[in-house]
Motif scaffolding. Sequence first.
Motif, PDB file in Angstrom:
ATOM      1  N   GLN A   2     -29.780 -93.327  -6.309  1.00 48.72           N
ATOM      2  CA  GLN A   2     -29.927 -91.957  -6.782  1.00 48.72           C
ATOM      3  C   GLN A   2     -31.249 -91.754  -7.532  1.00 48.72           C
ATOM      4  OE1 GLN A   2     -26.440 -90.581  -8.774  1.00 48.72           O
ATOM      5  NE2 GLN A   2     -27.017 -88.423  -8.636  1.00 48.72           N
ATOM      6  N   ARG A   3     -31.747 -92.793  -8.182  1.00 51.77           N
ATOM      7  CA  ARG A   3     -33.010 -92.691  -8.929  1.00 51.77           C
ATOM      8  C   ARG A   3     -34.210 -92.482  -8.004  1.00 51.77           C
ATOM      9  NH1 ARG A   3     -34.371 -98.983 -10.326  1.00 51.77           N
ATOM     10  NH2 ARG A   3     -33.175 -99.903  -8.623  1.00 51.77           N
ATOM     11  N   TYR A   4     -34.025 -92.739  -6.704  1.00 51.18           N
ATOM     12  CA  TYR A   4     -35.120 -92.566  -5.749  1.00 51.18           C
ATOM     13  C   TYR A   4     -35.058 -91.209  -5.035  1.00 51.18           C
ATOM     14  CZ  TYR A   4     -35.410 -97.682  -6.171  1.00 51.18           C
ATOM     15  OH  TYR A   4     -35.518 -98.963  -6.651  1.00 51.18           O
ATOM     16  N   MET A   5     -34.174 -90.326  -5.463  1.00 48.01           N
ATOM     17  CA  MET A   5     -33.943 -89.076  -4.727  1.00 48.01           C
ATOM     18  C   MET A   5     -35.213 -88.257  -4.518  1.00 48.01           C
ATOM     19  SD  MET A   5     -30.320 -87.334  -5.629  1.00 48.01           S
ATOM     20  CE  MET A   5     -30.935 -85.906  -4.766  1.00 48.01           C
ATOM     21  N   VAL A   6     -35.977 -88.061  -5.585  1.00 49.69           N
ATOM     22  CA  VAL A   6     -37.182 -87.233  -5.484  1.00 49.69           C
ATOM     23  C   VAL A   6     -38.193 -87.884  -4.536  1.00 49.69           C
ATOM     24  CG1 VAL A   6     -39.137 -86.280  -6.760  1.00 49.69           C
ATOM     25  CG2 VAL A   6     -36.843 -86.257  -7.780  1.00 49.69           C
ATOM     26  N   GLU A   7     -38.341 -89.191  -4.650  1.00 44.52           N
ATOM     27  CA  GLU A   7     -39.286 -89.922  -3.811  1.00 44.52           C
ATOM     28  C   GLU A   7     -38.882 -89.865  -2.334  1.00 44.52           C
ATOM     29  OE1 GLU A   7     -41.213 -94.443  -3.609  1.00 44.52           O
ATOM     30  OE2 GLU A   7     -39.754 -93.919  -5.164  1.00 44.52           O
ATOM     31  N   VAL A   8     -37.589 -90.043  -2.071  1.00 40.25           N
ATOM     32  CA  VAL A   8     -37.106 -90.080  -0.683  1.00 40.25           C
ATOM     33  C   VAL A   8     -37.079 -88.678  -0.073  1.00 40.25           C
ATOM     34  CG1 VAL A   8     -35.113 -90.582   0.778  1.00 40.25           C
ATOM     35  CG2 VAL A   8     -35.807 -92.201  -0.988  1.00 40.25           C
ATOM     36  N   LEU A   9     -36.524 -87.702  -0.784  1.00 38.97           N
ATOM     37  CA  LEU A   9     -36.459 -86.342  -0.240  1.00 38.97           C
ATOM     38  C   LEU A   9     -37.840 -85.692  -0.195  1.00 38.97           C
ATOM     39  CD1 LEU A   9     -33.121 -85.054  -1.797  1.00 38.97           C
ATOM     40  CD2 LEU A   9     -33.569 -85.694   0.564  1.00 38.97           C
ATOM     41  N   GLY A  10     -38.783 -86.274  -0.931  1.00 39.08           N
ATOM     42  CA  GLY A  10     -40.161 -85.793  -0.843  1.00 39.08           C
ATOM     43  C   GLY A  10     -40.774 -86.065   0.518  1.00 39.08           C
ATOM     44  N   CYS A  11     -40.159 -86.944   1.313  1.00 41.21           N
ATOM     45  CA  CYS A  11     -40.628 -87.225   2.677  1.00 41.21           C
ATOM     46  C   CYS A  11     -40.231 -86.116   3.648  1.00 41.21           C
ATOM     47  CB  CYS A  11     -40.047 -88.546   3.184  1.00 41.21           C
ATOM     48  SG  CYS A  11     -40.486 -89.982   2.193  1.00 41.21           S
ATOM     49  N   VAL A  12     -39.242 -85.315   3.255  1.00 36.54           N
ATOM     50  CA  VAL A  12     -38.760 -84.232   4.117  1.00 36.54           C
ATOM     51  C   VAL A  12     -39.701 -83.041   3.979  1.00 36.54           C
ATOM     52  CG1 VAL A  12     -36.828 -82.709   4.678  1.00 36.54           C
ATOM     53  CG2 VAL A  12     -36.392 -85.013   3.790  1.00 36.54           C
ATOM     54  N   ARG A  13     -40.145 -82.495   5.079  1.00 36.03           N
ATOM     55  CA  ARG A  13     -41.017 -81.324   5.053  1.00 36.03           C
ATOM     56  C   ARG A  13     -40.134 -80.081   5.116  1.00 36.03           C
ATOM     57  NH1 ARG A  13     -45.374 -84.195   9.203  1.00 36.03           N
ATOM     58  NH2 ARG A  13     -45.778 -85.947   7.788  1.00 36.03           N
ATOM     59  N   PHE A  14     -39.656 -79.687   3.941  1.00 34.49           N
ATOM     60  CA  PHE A  14     -38.672 -78.614   3.864  1.00 34.49           C
ATOM     61  C   PHE A  14     -39.136 -77.300   4.481  1.00 34.49           C
ATOM     62  CE2 PHE A  14     -36.856 -81.452   0.614  1.00 34.49           C
ATOM     63  CZ  PHE A  14     -35.535 -81.474   1.059  1.00 34.49           C
ATOM     64  N   PRO A  15     -40.439 -76.957   4.457  1.00 33.93           N
ATOM     65  CA  PRO A  15     -40.851 -75.728   5.150  1.00 33.93           C
ATOM     66  C   PRO A  15     -40.557 -75.750   6.650  1.00 33.93           C
ATOM     67  CG  PRO A  15     -42.538 -76.408   3.597  1.00 33.93           C
ATOM     68  CD  PRO A  15     -41.539 -77.521   3.647  1.00 33.93           C
ATOM     69  N   LEU A  16     -40.416 -76.949   7.233  1.00 36.57           N
ATOM     70  CA  LEU A  16     -40.128 -77.050   8.664  1.00 36.57           C
ATOM     71  C   LEU A  16     -38.633 -76.989   8.969  1.00 36.57           C
ATOM     72  CD1 LEU A  16     -42.635 -79.850   9.777  1.00 36.57           C
ATOM     73  CD2 LEU A  16     -42.956 -77.385   9.795  1.00 36.57           C
ATOM     74  N   VAL A  17     -37.811 -77.059   7.923  1.00 28.15           N
ATOM     75  CA  VAL A  17     -36.356 -76.976   8.107  1.00 28.15           C
ATOM     76  C   VAL A  17     -35.977 -75.505   8.238  1.00 28.15           C
ATOM     77  CG1 VAL A  17     -34.110 -77.514   7.096  1.00 28.15           C
ATOM     78  CG2 VAL A  17     -36.029 -79.091   6.770  1.00 28.15           C
ATOM     79  N   SER A  18     -35.072 -75.199   9.153  1.00 27.95           N
ATOM     80  CA  SER A  18     -34.707 -73.798   9.381  1.00 27.95           C
ATOM     81  C   SER A  18     -34.093 -73.179   8.127  1.00 27.95           C
ATOM     82  CB  SER A  18     -33.717 -73.680  10.539  1.00 27.95           C
ATOM     83  OG  SER A  18     -32.441 -74.165  10.154  1.00 27.95           O
ATOM     84  N   LYS A  19     -34.308 -71.887   7.981  1.00 30.55           N
ATOM     85  CA  LYS A  19     -33.805 -71.177   6.803  1.00 30.55           C
ATOM     86  C   LYS A  19     -32.285 -71.273   6.706  1.00 30.55           C
ATOM     87  CE  LYS A  19     -34.282 -66.696   4.511  1.00 30.55           C
ATOM     88  NZ  LYS A  19     -34.811 -65.305   4.645  1.00 30.55           N
ATOM     89  N   THR A  20     -31.612 -71.199   7.846  1.00 29.22           N
ATOM     90  CA  THR A  20     -30.139 -71.269   7.862  1.00 29.22           C
ATOM     91  C   THR A  20     -29.659 -72.631   7.394  1.00 29.22           C
ATOM     92  OG1 THR A  20     -30.087 -69.731   9.725  1.00 29.22           O
ATOM     93  CG2 THR A  20     -28.105 -71.052   9.325  1.00 29.22           C
ATOM     94  N   PHE A  21     -30.295 -73.699   7.896  1.00 26.37           N
ATOM     95  CA  PHE A  21     -29.888 -75.047   7.496  1.00 26.37           C
ATOM     96  C   PHE A  21     -30.151 -75.278   6.006  1.00 26.37           C
ATOM     97  CE2 PHE A  21     -30.319 -79.661   7.096  1.00 26.37           C
ATOM     98  CZ  PHE A  21     -29.237 -80.112   7.836  1.00 26.37           C
ATOM     99  N   LEU A  22     -31.270 -74.734   5.520  1.00 27.89           N
ATOM    100  CA  LEU A  22     -31.581 -74.879   4.096  1.00 27.89           C
ATOM    101  C   LEU A  22     -30.535 -74.221   3.216  1.00 27.89           C
ATOM    102  CD1 LEU A  22     -35.449 -74.213   4.033  1.00 27.89           C
ATOM    103  CD2 LEU A  22     -34.306 -76.332   3.388  1.00 27.89           C
ATOM    104  N   SER A  23     -30.142 -73.006   3.579  1.00 23.58           N
ATOM    105  CA  SER A  23     -29.222 -72.246   2.725  1.00 23.58           C
ATOM    106  C   SER A  23     -27.776 -72.716   2.847  1.00 23.58           C
ATOM    107  CB  SER A  23     -29.313 -70.754   3.056  1.00 23.58           C
ATOM    108  OG  SER A  23     -28.991 -70.534   4.422  1.00 23.58           O
ATOM    109  N   LYS A  24     -27.367 -73.108   4.062  1.00 20.62           N
ATOM    110  CA  LYS A  24     -25.961 -73.461   4.265  1.00 20.62           C
ATOM    111  C   LYS A  24     -25.647 -74.940   4.043  1.00 20.62           C
ATOM    112  CE  LYS A  24     -24.700 -69.727   7.439  1.00 20.62           C
ATOM    113  NZ  LYS A  24     -24.109 -69.400   8.759  1.00 20.62           N
TER     114      LYS A  24
END
Length: 395
Positions: A226-248
Amino acid sequence: MTGVASTEKAASTKKKSERKCATKEEYRQLSSIMGVMNNLRKQGTLCDVTLVVQGKHFPAHRVVLAAASHFFSLMFTTRMMESMSHEVELRSAEPEIIELLIEFIYTARILVNSSNVQSLLDAANQYQIEPVKKMCVEFLKGQIDATNCLGISSLADCMDCPELKAAAEDFFELHFTEVYKLDEFLQLDVKQLTHLLHQDKLTVRAEAQIYDAAVRWLKYDVCNRQRYMVEVLGCVRFPLVSKTFLSKTVQAEPLIQDNPQCLKMVISGMRYHLLSLEDREDLGESSRPRRKKHDYRIALFGGSQPQSCRYFNPKDSTWTDIRCPFEKRRDATAVFWDNVVYILGGSQLFPIKRMDCYNVLKDSWYSKLGPPTPRDSLAACAYIWPLYDTVVVCV
């Protein structure tokens, strides 16, 4: 003059032939000498050193070992203690592997298989016997699959095999969607994981799969990771994730809800969808696309029978009809590029002038201007022109 030229040509051909024969003869002579040396080794004759491995003794000739291995060359030609010792102990080595290596040094023959390849690679790397190391690398490259590509990549790191590491990482990038669902992926440490998830060449259908892989790795050992969450999820390019998937899906994830920094990443991704094209370009790396994963299918267009167009999906061996609003063609050709099939040429009663286009993703048809001279029985290909966009070339 012609006679002189012919004589010179014949002499030149004879010399080339003689050189080739000499090379073959040299090879046979060297093979014969090494065969004699190997027999002497097996008999213990003229041997001036014995390699000792876990209590087993292997007599050999220093000069032969030194010629085949830089490791042994340094050992026997410098002032190291081993240069004067009749027995040399090789620690952390396996007797069976050392025996195979000695046999190779004298005969240039060795059997590499799945049972001994890792030990052989380790020993060949340690004792600097490059031909064996190369054979092991080639063998392992042929064994790479979804279940072992990450392990082979780590092994390549340890053994200083950049070519093998590149092959393993290329496989991982191409088959990412299969690999991240396997247990080997979950065993990666955080440094290895973030290195891989940052790659532009990961082949995915959507960035949501990168998110899924990251969350799957975190949840495998949530207490310690859990302490690596920011580092690991920082690899995800959230602008490329669909708006629906982000919200739901993403916003509803408890791990993210409890972490303000991760929640901020998600909100930034949602804001991206509200930006203009100019503003999106300024985001740089976070909005850089990955390599897209596609289903490859075989399409049928035209033909002499009035049947519908179809495509064949090799993945599940099924045929599917494609609705086609245009008349069928005979002796036409088709070119596929960037998810569009371009159908050119062919005829009904007369040659067809236009080019019909089928967009695979949108399942839609449209027409464009065809070749200046209508014709049937033509050939065509897609070509990336250095100075322009992709063009279709007809011949």
